[in-house]
Scaffold this motif. Structure first.
Motif, mmCIF file in Angstrom:
data_model
loop_
_atom_site.group_PDB
_atom_site.id
_atom_site.type_symbol
_atom_site.label_atom_id
_atom_site.label_comp_id
_atom_site.label_asym_id
_atom_site.label_seq_id
_atom_site.Cartn_x
_atom_site.Cartn_y
_atom_site.Cartn_z
ATOM 1 N N HIS A 1 0.741 -1.280 -0.003
ATOM 2 C CA HIS A 1 0.087 -0.049 0.142
ATOM 3 C C HIS A 1 0.878 1.308 0.145
ATOM 4 C CE1 HIS A 1 -2.292 3.203 2.217
ATOM 5 N NE2 HIS A 1 -3.145 3.022 1.053
ATOM 6 N N ILE A 2 0.426 2.099 -0.659
ATOM 7 C CA ILE A 2 1.314 3.551 -1.050
ATOM 8 C C ILE A 2 0.079 4.543 -1.185
ATOM 9 C CG2 ILE A 2 1.979 3.192 -3.371
ATOM 10 C CD1 ILE A 2 4.356 4.825 -2.773
ATOM 11 N N THR A 3 0.411 5.650 -0.622
ATOM 12 C CA THR A 3 -0.590 6.659 -1.016
ATOM 13 C C THR A 3 0.018 7.449 -2.239
ATOM 14 O OG1 THR A 3 -1.165 6.987 1.193
ATOM 15 C CG2 THR A 3 -1.466 8.911 -0.115
ATOM 16 N N ALA A 4 -0.729 7.812 -3.414
ATOM 17 C CA ALA A 4 -0.232 8.115 -4.331
ATOM 18 C C ALA A 4 0.555 9.335 -4.296
ATOM 19 C CB ALA A 4 -1.385 8.424 -5.549
ATOM 20 N N ALA A 5 0.138 10.280 -3.279
ATOM 21 C CA ALA A 5 0.538 11.576 -3.211
ATOM 22 C C ALA A 5 2.051 11.449 -2.595
ATOM 23 C CB ALA A 5 -0.037 12.390 -2.177
ATOM 24 N N SER A 6 2.398 10.430 -2.186
ATOM 25 C CA SER A 6 3.761 10.201 -1.602
ATOM 26 C C SER A 6 4.799 10.567 -2.862
ATOM 27 C CB SER A 6 3.967 8.780 -0.741
ATOM 28 O OG SER A 6 3.673 7.815 -1.615
ATOM 29 N N MET A 7 4.511 10.077 -3.938
ATOM 30 C CA MET A 7 5.213 10.199 -5.240
ATOM 31 C C MET A 7 5.357 11.642 -5.743
ATOM 32 S SD MET A 7 4.294 6.626 -7.193
ATOM 33 C CE MET A 7 2.512 6.974 -7.196
ATOM 34 N N ASN A 8 4.858 12.485 -5.147
ATOM 35 C CA ASN A 8 4.578 13.674 -5.717
ATOM 36 C C ASN A 8 5.814 14.667 -5.427
ATOM 37 O OD1 ASN A 8 2.039 13.640 -6.784
ATOM 38 N ND2 ASN A 8 1.280 14.540 -4.874
ATOM 39 N N SER A 9 6.801 14.116 -4.346
ATOM 40 C CA SER A 9 7.978 15.032 -4.342
ATOM 41 C C SER A 9 8.983 14.690 -5.342
ATOM 42 C CB SER A 9 8.570 14.188 -2.871
ATOM 43 O OG SER A 9 8.929 12.809 -2.880
ATOM 44 N N PHE A 10 8.460 13.483 -6.322
ATOM 45 C CA PHE A 10 9.468 13.365 -7.532
ATOM 46 C C PHE A 10 8.961 13.841 -8.449
ATOM 47 C CE2 PHE A 10 11.049 10.778 -10.822
ATOM 48 C CZ PHE A 10 12.489 11.122 -10.849
ATOM 49 N N SER A 11 7.489 13.612 -8.556
ATOM 50 C CA SER A 11 6.720 13.852 -9.840
ATOM 51 C C SER A 11 6.607 15.225 -10.200
ATOM 52 C CB SER A 11 5.450 12.799 -10.166
ATOM 53 O OG SER A 11 4.697 13.572 -8.882
ATOM 54 N N GLU A 12 6.236 16.130 -8.938
ATOM 55 C CA GLU A 12 5.886 17.451 -9.216
ATOM 56 C C GLU A 12 7.089 18.350 -9.760
ATOM 57 O OE1 GLU A 12 3.985 19.311 -5.846
ATOM 58 O OE2 GLU A 12 2.479 17.907 -5.751
ATOM 59 N N PRO A 13 8.237 18.224 -9.253
ATOM 60 C CA PRO A 13 9.331 19.103 -9.729
ATOM 61 C C PRO A 13 9.757 18.775 -11.076
ATOM 62 C CG PRO A 13 10.107 17.869 -7.761
ATOM 63 C CD PRO A 13 8.529 17.611 -7.623
ATOM 64 N N ASN A 14 9.712 17.271 -11.391
ATOM 65 C CA ASN A 14 10.373 16.805 -12.516
ATOM 66 C C ASN A 14 9.433 16.634 -13.631
ATOM 67 O OD1 ASN A 14 12.688 16.593 -11.095
ATOM 68 N ND2 ASN A 14 12.885 14.358 -11.018
ATOM 69 N N LEU A 15 7.994 16.323 -13.266
ATOM 70 C CA LEU A 15 7.285 15.919 -14.475
ATOM 71 C C LEU A 15 6.157 16.878 -14.321
ATOM 72 C CD1 LEU A 15 6.798 11.978 -13.807
ATOM 73 C CD2 LEU A 15 8.369 13.357 -15.095
ATOM 74 N N ASN A 16 6.021 17.738 -13.584
ATOM 75 C CA ASN A 16 4.905 18.784 -13.381
ATOM 76 C C ASN A 16 3.615 18.137 -13.245
ATOM 77 O OD1 ASN A 16 6.419 21.076 -13.299
ATOM 78 N ND2 ASN A 16 5.734 22.051 -15.051
ATOM 79 N N THR A 17 3.629 16.961 -12.460
ATOM 80 C CA THR A 17 2.530 16.234 -12.498
ATOM 81 C C THR A 17 2.230 15.674 -10.864
ATOM 82 O OG1 THR A 17 2.873 15.092 -14.618
ATOM 83 C CG2 THR A 17 1.458 13.831 -13.110
ATOM 84 N N ARG A 18 0.974 15.913 -10.481
ATOM 85 C CA ARG A 18 0.373 15.498 -9.256
ATOM 86 C C ARG A 18 -0.443 14.432 -9.137
ATOM 87 N NH1 ARG A 18 -2.134 20.562 -6.755
ATOM 88 N NH2 ARG A 18 0.198 21.174 -6.523
ATOM 89 N N PHE A 19 -0.275 13.486 -8.257
ATOM 90 C CA PHE A 19 -0.960 12.341 -8.163
ATOM 91 C C PHE A 19 -1.837 12.462 -6.831
ATOM 92 C CE2 PHE A 19 2.794 10.720 -10.554
ATOM 93 C CZ PHE A 19 2.015 10.521 -11.738
ATOM 94 N N ASN A 20 -2.922 11.782 -7.056
ATOM 95 C CA ASN A 20 -3.991 11.624 -5.682
ATOM 96 C C ASN A 20 -4.444 10.137 -5.581
ATOM 97 O OD1 ASN A 20 -3.840 14.144 -3.920
ATOM 98 N ND2 ASN A 20 -4.309 14.826 -5.941
#
Length: 519
Positions: free
Chosen positions: A397-416
């Motif tokens: 189990h992983i909260t999708a938002a926990s991947m935002n520390s990588f995806s937001e600055p690098n991919l301009n993408t936010r997950f929930n």
């Protein structure tokens, strides 16, 4: 009575002759040693403060000697140093006189201070030939002891440090030097202890070791650090192509069941039953704004297969590690960050000395992004020239938002949303891969961000979420299945990039609900 006096006189004269003869012999041998010490080749200069000889015990002490060794052809300084005392104990005169052999029970070198200048233009084979090729006698040393050596190795081109340790102790047992043979140096065993070691791993990274202990069968290193010489900003300016900036620390490294195979001064084989790395911590940063390194990157099987020496580690254990990887993709954004904690791994059959049917197996248990359990199995055959590999993973189990520390600055993408379980198997080779994936998730949404990294691109985000399924409940078992084939590898990037490309293809298939359930 007179007869007794005559006998006593003869005995006294005989004793006197022996005593005088002893001192004369000692004086003559001392002079011969002094002469020998003055007749080194022109490229070796040596001076000393005092020479003591005891022919009765076969001992020689050379005190406070200074040495300089120059290249025979270049005339440039290779080695210089000062040695507090050199002691030879129990020199065999019989072997010297009748067996054309120098045999010594103990050679003790105390408090040497040595500086060696490495010249890459001098080939190792040429150096060894000049060093050992001039031997005219066989030399056997029962034991060699080097006590409290201060060693410094520098590079000739710029005098930069390659190795230093102010406290090295060495013991070699049964050391033999042979004349005119392919294997001029042999020994029965050795031990090395050193403290406060610094070693230049390459032009950019240094290795630091608090203490090291090595024997023929085991090694132990305490408090090992590998650090890039520059800070992150300066490093990006000095490298021509992108490269990892590292800050790595191992609490300890131990090697048991070790077998070092040496040829003269070179290591030609390393085997070990077990290597344990305790509490490693990796901080790795990659500036993607630096020019790409377009050199092809071989897979690990090929890298091991092409090693210039034989390697065979039966088991490698990594215990209680942590990995933080940061990647900067956009100039005005911070670096994206992913991490693994509580990292434990076992690698079996690591090396190139195993049979063609033997698999290298990597098993990992770790927590991804602070709290999501991740299990990995990865196997390949080093001797298989096709370099086929299988990579399996089970992510909890992983909260999708926990991947935002990588995806937001690098991919301009936010997950929930929530990703409850993800399984996948990748079957790959150096060119292509296929992946089977299944995932259970709920309320999954994607937000595409503007360049400022904050505002959402509402229309694009809505369009993407309209095409993807935001949960996996439609299927009877609660999973969505993904499958992709012919995923092409970018050979200029590492195997981990290839694994990510494969996972991405599998996720796209699963979220679009176009994969098929496994039989």
């Amino acid at each position: 009575m007179q007869k007794k006096h005559k006998i006593l006189s003869v005995v006294l004269v005989f004793i006197l002759v022996i005593i005088v003869g002893f001192f004369v012999a000692q004086w003559k041998i001392g002079k011969k040693i002094e002469q020998a010490l003055s007749e080194f080749p022109n490229h070796i200069q040596m001076s000393y403060s005092n020479l003591e000889v005891n022919i009765l015990l076969g001992n020689v002490d050379l005190k406070s000697s200074k040495w300089k060794v120059y290249g025979k052809t270049t005339g440039e300084l290779i080695t210089q140093g000062h040695i507090g005392q050199i002691s030879i104990e129990n020199l065999s005169y019989w072997d010297c006189l009748f067996n054309e052999k120098i045999a010594v029970e103990t050679l003790l070198i105390q408090n040497p201070v040595i500086k060696y200048v490495q010249n890459n233009k001098v080939k190792q084979a040429d150096f060894e030939q000049k060093t050992w090729g001039s031997l005219t006698q066989k030399v056997e040393l029962g034991e060699v002891l080097v006590s409290k050596a201060d060693v410094l190795v520098v590079k000739k081109d710029n005098d930069s440090l390659l190795f230093s340790s102010p406290n090295v102790n060495l013991k070699v047992d049964g050391l033999k030097f042979h004349k005119n043979e392919n294997k001029p140096v042999e020994f029965d065993g050795f031990s090395v202890d050193a403290k406060n070691i610094k070693y230049a791993l390459n032009d950019y990274d240094d290795v630091f070791v608090d203490s090291l202990s090595v024997t023929k069968t085991a090694s132990f290193l305490n408090n090992v650090k590998i650090k890039t010489k520059f800070d992150k900003a300066a490093f990006s300016q000095v490298v021509e192509t992108e490269r990892d900036h590292v800050d790595i620390h191992f609490k300890s490294v131990s090697v048991t069941g070790q077998d070092l195979k040496l040829l003269n001064s070179s290591v030609v084989g390393i085997n070990a039953e077990r290597v344990s790395v305790d509490k490693p911590h990796f901080e790795i940063y990659r500036d993607k704004l630096v020019a790409d390194d377009l050199e092809p990157k071989p897979l690990y099987g090929k890298m091991l297969r092409n090693l210039k020496f034989n390697l065979g580690i039966d088991t490698l254990n990594i215990n209680q590690g942590a990995i933080v990887y940061s990647e900067k993709v956009k100039k005005d954004n911070g670096a994206g960050r992913i991490n693994f904690t509580n990292f434990n791994a076992t690698i079996a059959n690591l090396g190139n000395s195993y049979s063609s049917d033997t698999e290298t197996l990597i098993e990992v248990n770790t927590d991804f992004m602070e709290g999501s359990p991740l299990q990995v199995q990865w196997h390949f055959k080093v001797q298989d020239s096709t370099d086929r590999f299988v990579f399996k993973a089970d992510l909890g189990h992983i909260t999708a938002a926990s991947m935002n520390s990588f995806s937001e600055p690098n991919l301009n993408t936010r997950f929930n949303g929530e990703l409850y379980q993800t399984f996948f198997t990748i079957d790959g080779n150096p060119k292509l891969s296929s992946i089977d994936l299944k995932i259970k998730y709920d309320n999954f949404k994607v937000s595409m961000l503007k360049e400022d990294g904050w505002e959402k691109k509402k229309f694009l985000s809505g369009l993407i979420n309209w095409f993807i399924s935001n949960d996996s409940k439609e299927n009877e078992d609660g999973y969505r299945y993904g499958h992709a084939e012919q995923v092409e590898r970018d050979k200029t990037k590492s195997v981990f990039n290839f694994i990510w490309l494969s996972i991405r293809s599998g996720l796209r298939s699963a979220i679009a609900n176009d994969g098929e359930k496994e039989n």
